[in-house]
Design a protein around this motif. Structure first.
Motif, PDB file in Angstrom:
ATOM      1  N   ASP A 194      31.185  -2.124   4.061  1.00  0.00           N
ATOM      2  CA  ASP A 194      30.279  -3.239   3.820  1.00  0.00           C
ATOM      3  C   ASP A 194      28.929  -2.923   4.467  1.00  0.00           C
ATOM      4  O   ASP A 194      28.782  -2.936   5.692  1.00  0.00           O
ATOM      5  CB  ASP A 194      30.872  -4.521   4.402  1.00  0.00           C
ATOM      6  N   LEU A 195      27.924  -2.650   3.638  1.00  0.00           N
ATOM      7  CA  LEU A 195      26.626  -2.232   4.162  1.00  0.00           C
ATOM      8  C   LEU A 195      25.914  -3.363   4.889  1.00  0.00           C
ATOM      9  O   LEU A 195      25.147  -3.113   5.828  1.00  0.00           O
ATOM     10  CB  LEU A 195      25.757  -1.701   3.022  1.00  0.00           C
ATOM     11  N   ASN A 196      26.149  -4.596   4.500  1.00  0.00           N
ATOM     12  CA  ASN A 196      25.536  -5.713   5.209  1.00  0.00           C
ATOM     13  C   ASN A 196      26.112  -5.858   6.613  1.00  0.00           C
ATOM     14  O   ASN A 196      25.379  -6.134   7.570  1.00  0.00           O
ATOM     15  CB  ASN A 196      25.703  -7.004   4.416  1.00  0.00           C
ATOM     16  N   LEU A 197      27.416  -5.659   6.748  1.00  0.00           N
ATOM     17  CA  LEU A 197      28.015  -5.683   8.081  1.00  0.00           C
ATOM     18  C   LEU A 197      27.500  -4.526   8.917  1.00  0.00           C
ATOM     19  O   LEU A 197      27.218  -4.675  10.108  1.00  0.00           O
ATOM     20  CB  LEU A 197      29.544  -5.627   7.975  1.00  0.00           C
ATOM     21  N   ALA A 198      27.370  -3.349   8.307  1.00  0.00           N
ATOM     22  CA  ALA A 198      26.848  -2.191   9.030  1.00  0.00           C
ATOM     23  C   ALA A 198      25.424  -2.453   9.509  1.00  0.00           C
ATOM     24  O   ALA A 198      25.060  -2.127  10.653  1.00  0.00           O
ATOM     25  CB  ALA A 198      26.889  -0.948   8.137  1.00  0.00           C
ATOM     26  N   ALA A 199      24.605  -3.050   8.658  1.00  0.00           N
ATOM     27  CA  ALA A 199      23.222  -3.326   9.031  1.00  0.00           C
ATOM     28  C   ALA A 199      23.137  -4.310  10.186  1.00  0.00           C
ATOM     29  O   ALA A 199      22.264  -4.192  11.056  1.00  0.00           O
ATOM     30  CB  ALA A 199      22.460  -3.866   7.822  1.00  0.00           C
ATOM     31  N   ALA A 200      24.051  -5.284  10.211  1.00  0.00           N
ATOM     32  CA  ALA A 200      24.021  -6.303  11.254  1.00  0.00           C
ATOM     33  C   ALA A 200      24.602  -5.805  12.565  1.00  0.00           C
ATOM     34  O   ALA A 200      24.157  -6.220  13.646  1.00  0.00           O
ATOM     35  CB  ALA A 200      24.778  -7.541  10.780  1.00  0.00           C
ATOM     36  N   ALA A 201      25.593  -4.911  12.506  1.00  0.00           N
ATOM     37  CA  ALA A 201      26.347  -4.557  13.699  1.00  0.00           C
ATOM     38  C   ALA A 201      25.905  -3.266  14.362  1.00  0.00           C
ATOM     39  O   ALA A 201      26.174  -3.054  15.543  1.00  0.00           O
ATOM     40  CB  ALA A 201      27.836  -4.451  13.351  1.00  0.00           C
ATOM     41  N   CYS A 202      25.241  -2.376  13.627  1.00  0.00           N
ATOM     42  CA  CYS A 202      25.006  -1.011  14.121  1.00  0.00           C
ATOM     43  C   CYS A 202      23.574  -0.821  14.616  1.00  0.00           C
ATOM     44  O   CYS A 202      22.614  -1.310  14.009  1.00  0.00           O
ATOM     45  CB  CYS A 202      25.298   0.008  13.025  1.00  0.00           C
ATOM     46  N   PRO A 218      17.729   3.677  12.343  1.00  0.00           N
ATOM     47  CA  PRO A 218      17.943   2.226  12.350  1.00  0.00           C
ATOM     48  C   PRO A 218      18.204   1.727  10.940  1.00  0.00           C
ATOM     49  O   PRO A 218      17.664   2.270   9.967  1.00  0.00           O
ATOM     50  CB  PRO A 218      16.611   1.688  12.898  1.00  0.00           C
ATOM     51  N   PRO A 219      19.028   0.693  10.794  1.00  0.00           N
ATOM     52  CA  PRO A 219      19.387   0.224   9.450  1.00  0.00           C
ATOM     53  C   PRO A 219      18.195  -0.061   8.557  1.00  0.00           C
ATOM     54  O   PRO A 219      18.207   0.274   7.368  1.00  0.00           O
ATOM     55  CB  PRO A 219      20.193  -1.058   9.735  1.00  0.00           C
ATOM     56  N   GLU A 220      17.149  -0.645   9.125  1.00  0.00           N
ATOM     57  CA  GLU A 220      16.004  -1.008   8.286  1.00  0.00           C
ATOM     58  C   GLU A 220      15.251   0.212   7.767  1.00  0.00           C
ATOM     59  O   GLU A 220      14.546   0.134   6.753  1.00  0.00           O
ATOM     60  CB  GLU A 220      15.043  -1.927   9.055  1.00  0.00           C
TER      61      GLU A 220
END
Length: 260
Positions: A194-202, A218-220
């Motif tokens: 889940d890329l949204n979870l990865a972006a929020a958690a990592c 960084p995710p962004e």
């Protein structure tokens, strides 16, 4: 403690599955690996917890080559939650969690007061205390997953590697687990679909494609519309979460021709 995957390549069945992967996981940070199925994510993790021996490269924990350590010493440094971590033996929950102390004990040495307290706190943290006397085989997939995380925490690792840890978990427990990874204070390498979870958690996301590292940062900076299109083959709009500012992805179905 820092973790470094240094020029890792892996051959399986006559094919190179992982190609010269180099990735740094700074001490105390959460680094996520994402990528399409078959991109080499789980293969990379298997090298870290020594289920696979790389054809080239090393896994370094601090300044130490993990593959040069004895198994007990390595288990004191690295705890793993794998996709096939289930137990075929019907331990009770309390017994399975206590197995996390095995690398720190000798022979049949019983748990001391400190070990018992570690187990109690880990089960409480993962909300499985009420299951302590239940057999593991009686549990749902989500309950068993939380028990296995509790076992990994009891191991007191310096590095925690998790392969799809949110599998079988409901939404609340997914979010609770990913929040926990940011709080435990150890170095974390986690594979997420889940890329949204990865972006929020990592703190850092590494994108794998066909066994090679496509991007890391960084995710962004990494989860861009271009990367999603080129690596995952999907169209998405990247937005900032209205409350947290975290990168979030809004996907478009392939059949969608335009706005409705």
């Amino acid at each position: 403690m820092d973790l470094r995957l240094d020029d890792l390549s892996v051959d399986l069945g006559g094919r190179r599955i992982l190609r010269a992967l180099t990735l740094d996981v700074p001490a105390g940070q959460v680094v996520g690996l994402v990528g399409p199925n078959g991109s080499g994510k789980s293969t990379a993790l298997r090298c870290v917890y020594r289920a696979l021996t790389p054809a080239t490269g090393r896994v370094l924990v601090g300044e130490h080559d993990l593959t040069a350590m004895g198994l007990r010493d390595a288990a004191r440094h690295v705890a793993a939650l794998t996709q096939d971590s289930g137990s075929d033996l019907d331990f009770t929950v309390a017994e399975l969690v206590a197995l996390g102390r095995a690398p720190h004990l000798r022979g049949n040495q019983p748990l001391g007061a400190r070990e018992r307290e570690l187990c109690r706190r880990a089960m409480e943290r993962m909300e499985v205390s009420h299951l302590a006397e239940r057999g593991v085989l009686e549990l749902s997939g989500g309950e068993r997953q939380r028990v296995l995380v509790a076992r990994a925490l009891v191991q007191e690792p310096r590095v925690l590697v998790l392969d799809e840890p949110t599998n079988h978990l409901d939404v609340r427990h997914q979010l609770d687990l990913l929040a926990l990874l940011r709080e435990v204070g150890v170095t974390v390498l986690v594979v997420l679909h889940d890329l949204n979870l990865a972006a929020a958690a990592c703190d850092v996301v590494g994108v794998l494609g066909e066994g090679s590292l496509v991007a890391a940062g960084p995710p962004e900076k990494v989860l861009t519309e271009h990367t999603l299109r080129e690596v995952f083959g999907v169209e998405a709009t990247v937005v900032a979460h209205p409350l947290t500012g975290d990168t979030q992805l809004l996907y478009r179905l392939p059949s969608t021709k335009g706005p409705r």
